[in-house]
Design an enzyme around this catalytic site. Sequence first.
Site, PDB file in Angstrom:
ATOM      1  CG  ASP A 242      -0.238  -0.207   2.526  1.00 27.51           C
ATOM      2  OD1 ASP A 242       0.941  -0.638   2.514  1.00 27.51           O
ATOM      3  OD2 ASP A 242      -0.845   0.063   3.573  1.00 27.51           O
ATOM      4  CD  GLU A 326       9.639  -1.406  10.977  1.00 24.16           C
ATOM      5  OE1 GLU A 326       9.582  -1.674  12.201  1.00 24.16           O
ATOM      6  OE2 GLU A 326       8.679  -0.937  10.329  1.00 24.16           O
TER       7      GLU A 326
HETATM    8  C1  UGA Z   1       3.500  -0.695   9.308  1.00 26.37           C
HETATM    9  C2  UGA Z   1       4.816  -1.269   8.765  1.00 26.37           C
HETATM   10  O1  UGA Z   1       5.147  -0.701   7.534  1.00 26.37           O
HETATM   11  C3  UGA Z   1       4.674  -2.738   8.617  1.00 26.37           C
HETATM   12  O2  UGA Z   1       5.802  -3.249   8.023  1.00 26.37           O
HETATM   13  C4  UGA Z   1       4.474  -3.279   9.967  1.00 26.37           C
HETATM   14  O3  UGA Z   1       4.344  -4.656   9.871  1.00 26.37           O
HETATM   15  C5  UGA Z   1       3.229  -2.672  10.568  1.00 26.37           C
HETATM   16  O4  UGA Z   1       3.267  -1.257  10.532  1.00 26.37           O
HETATM   17  C6  UGA Z   1       3.098  -3.048  11.999  1.00 26.37           C
HETATM   18  O5  UGA Z   1       3.971  -2.614  12.758  1.00 26.37           O
HETATM   19  O6  UGA Z   1       2.149  -3.739  12.364  1.00 26.37           O
HETATM   20  P1  UGA Z   1       1.078  -0.540   8.218  1.00 26.37           P
HETATM   21  O7  UGA Z   1       0.963   0.330   7.042  1.00 26.37           O
HETATM   22  O8  UGA Z   1       0.594  -0.013   9.517  1.00 26.37           O
HETATM   23  O9  UGA Z   1       2.570  -1.011   8.336  1.00 26.37           O
HETATM   24  O10 UGA Z   1       0.452  -1.971   7.999  1.00 26.37           O
HETATM   25  P2  UGA Z   1      -0.187  -2.634   6.716  1.00 26.37           P
HETATM   26  O11 UGA Z   1       0.113  -1.887   5.494  1.00 26.37           O
HETATM   27  O12 UGA Z   1      -1.593  -2.944   7.042  1.00 26.37           O
HETATM   28  O13 UGA Z   1       0.606  -4.024   6.688  1.00 26.37           O
HETATM   29  C7  UGA Z   1       1.956  -4.143   6.291  1.00 26.37           C
HETATM   30  C8  UGA Z   1       2.059  -5.182   5.164  1.00 26.37           C
HETATM   31  O14 UGA Z   1       1.640  -6.447   5.642  1.00 26.37           O
HETATM   32  C9  UGA Z   1       1.196  -4.848   3.958  1.00 26.37           C
HETATM   33  O15 UGA Z   1       1.894  -5.141   2.774  1.00 26.37           O
HETATM   34  C10 UGA Z   1      -0.019  -5.756   4.128  1.00 26.37           C
HETATM   35  O16 UGA Z   1      -0.607  -6.144   2.912  1.00 26.37           O
HETATM   36  C11 UGA Z   1       0.562  -6.943   4.875  1.00 26.37           C
HETATM   37  N1  UGA Z   1      -0.396  -7.561   5.807  1.00 26.37           N
HETATM   38  C12 UGA Z   1      -1.129  -6.798   6.683  1.00 26.37           C
HETATM   39  C13 UGA Z   1      -0.563  -8.917   5.828  1.00 26.37           C
HETATM   40  O17 UGA Z   1       0.071  -9.640   5.025  1.00 26.37           O
HETATM   41  N2  UGA Z   1      -1.452  -9.500   6.709  1.00 26.37           N
HETATM   42  C14 UGA Z   1      -2.199  -8.749   7.570  1.00 26.37           C
HETATM   43  O18 UGA Z   1      -3.009  -9.326   8.348  1.00 26.37           O
HETATM   44  C15 UGA Z   1      -2.031  -7.370   7.557  1.00 26.37           C
HETATM   45 MN    MN Z   2       0.773  -0.040   5.042  1.00 28.79          MN
END
Ligand code: UGA
Ligand code: MN
Length: 386
Positions: A242, A326
């Site tokens: 995203d 990270e």
């Molecule tokens: C931020 C960080 O960029 C993530 O790397 C980190 O894992 C996350 O916070 C965290 O600390 O929980 P954020 O934008 O808040 O990310 O989270 P998302 O974009 O919803 O998820 C990160 C990535 O993991 C995305 O590529 C999403 O598609 C993937 N994801 C998310 C999954 O594969 N499974 C899930 O249940 C949720």
């Molecule tokens: Mn994200």
Amino acid sequence: MKMISSRAPLSKLTAGLFCISFLVYLVIINSLEGGQFGRVADPASFSSRMLMNHPASGSGDGSNLHETISNSGVITAIDNMVNQIGAAGSELTETRVKDISNEIAKQIADYVVQRLGKTAPNSNPCFACWKHGNATDLPVIYLVTPTYRRPEQIPDLTRLAQTLLNVPAVHWIVVEDSSSLSPVIASLLKRYGIPHTHLKAQMPEKYKKSKLKPRGVANRNAALDWVRSNCKTGVVYFGDDDNTYDIRLFEEMRYTKKVSMWPVGLVTKVGLSSPVLNSQGVVVDFYDGWIANRKFPVDMAGFAVSVQLVLEKSDAYMPYVPGHEEDGFLKKLDISPADIEPKANRCTQIFVWHTQTKSNTPANRTTATGKRYKGTNIDTLQEWIV
Ligand code: UGA
Ligand code: MN
């Protein structure tokens, strides 16, 4: 055959380039008619080798081809062309010259294939992606994208795929947080022709219930395993589905020795996450909205690691600790802030933004499955509804 004029504007050079490329066609076709070519097995690598003056790898056809091209004066013609471009305008960078040369080489390959009466196997929707079929000497960027099913998933992946069409020597590792591989994603990956690996790795059950989830961790760790089993060189980057990527970012990270870092634009009040550099350009601190007790308070989108270091530190994985993914991973790599290679012009430019697609509630399928639409296109479109 594609015309240069329908592509990126080449301003005053266009006419000159046309003439030169036409000259090059003539030389090649001349050789073809002389019966020296058996066949052109791989038009893309043919043009790349010719352009870069690389000896053909392997044996047989390839090396004969290269000799023929050298002898026919094509290399000289191209050298002259590059010299002309270089002399014509100071605004032309080396990269720009390579791009122009690549475009011409592609046209030559297309023409040769056409003359041989075969169709080029490339059905990619984007002109630039022919690059992906080429063996280049660029270090490969292994771009790791965790993803999971939600209404925004396919739009987000489509956007990222189309960004990556503009990036040479990239290998996209898409890891689904799912029990099975989605056929829609598999077909998206195939359609764009970007070298890729499609994997799945589910978030462990125990974390799924928690409010703060370690998102994308299982996915990224599965990708690290894949890299360790399949790669020797290159660079690993964790690019969430995203975010928003300026394609200049990828050339910043490509030659990472150990760990490189750069600023990330945040769409929060803080607005920014970045290493802090002293006047010597050395990383001395970090600027981030949430420092906590992290040694490396950086965003997931703000660093890349060389494959070599990933291989050396074989126990470096991402911890299942929300917010510390990270930091946990970077600490395992055993680096100090002084080892960090700052990129993006001493961390003064932003080439990536941690954006978020607005999260939407899944659609209500019942409308589309109603009797009224039986046998219509809406039946078919249903598979797109999440
Ligand atoms: C931020 C960080 O960029 C993530 O790397 C980190 O894992 C996350 O916070 C965290 O600390 O929980 P954020 O934008 O808040 O990310 O989270 P998302 O974009 O919803 O998820 C990160 C990535 O993991 C995305 O590529 C999403 O598609 C993937 N994801 C998310 C999954 O594969 N499974 C899930 O249940 C949720
Ligand atoms: Mn994200």
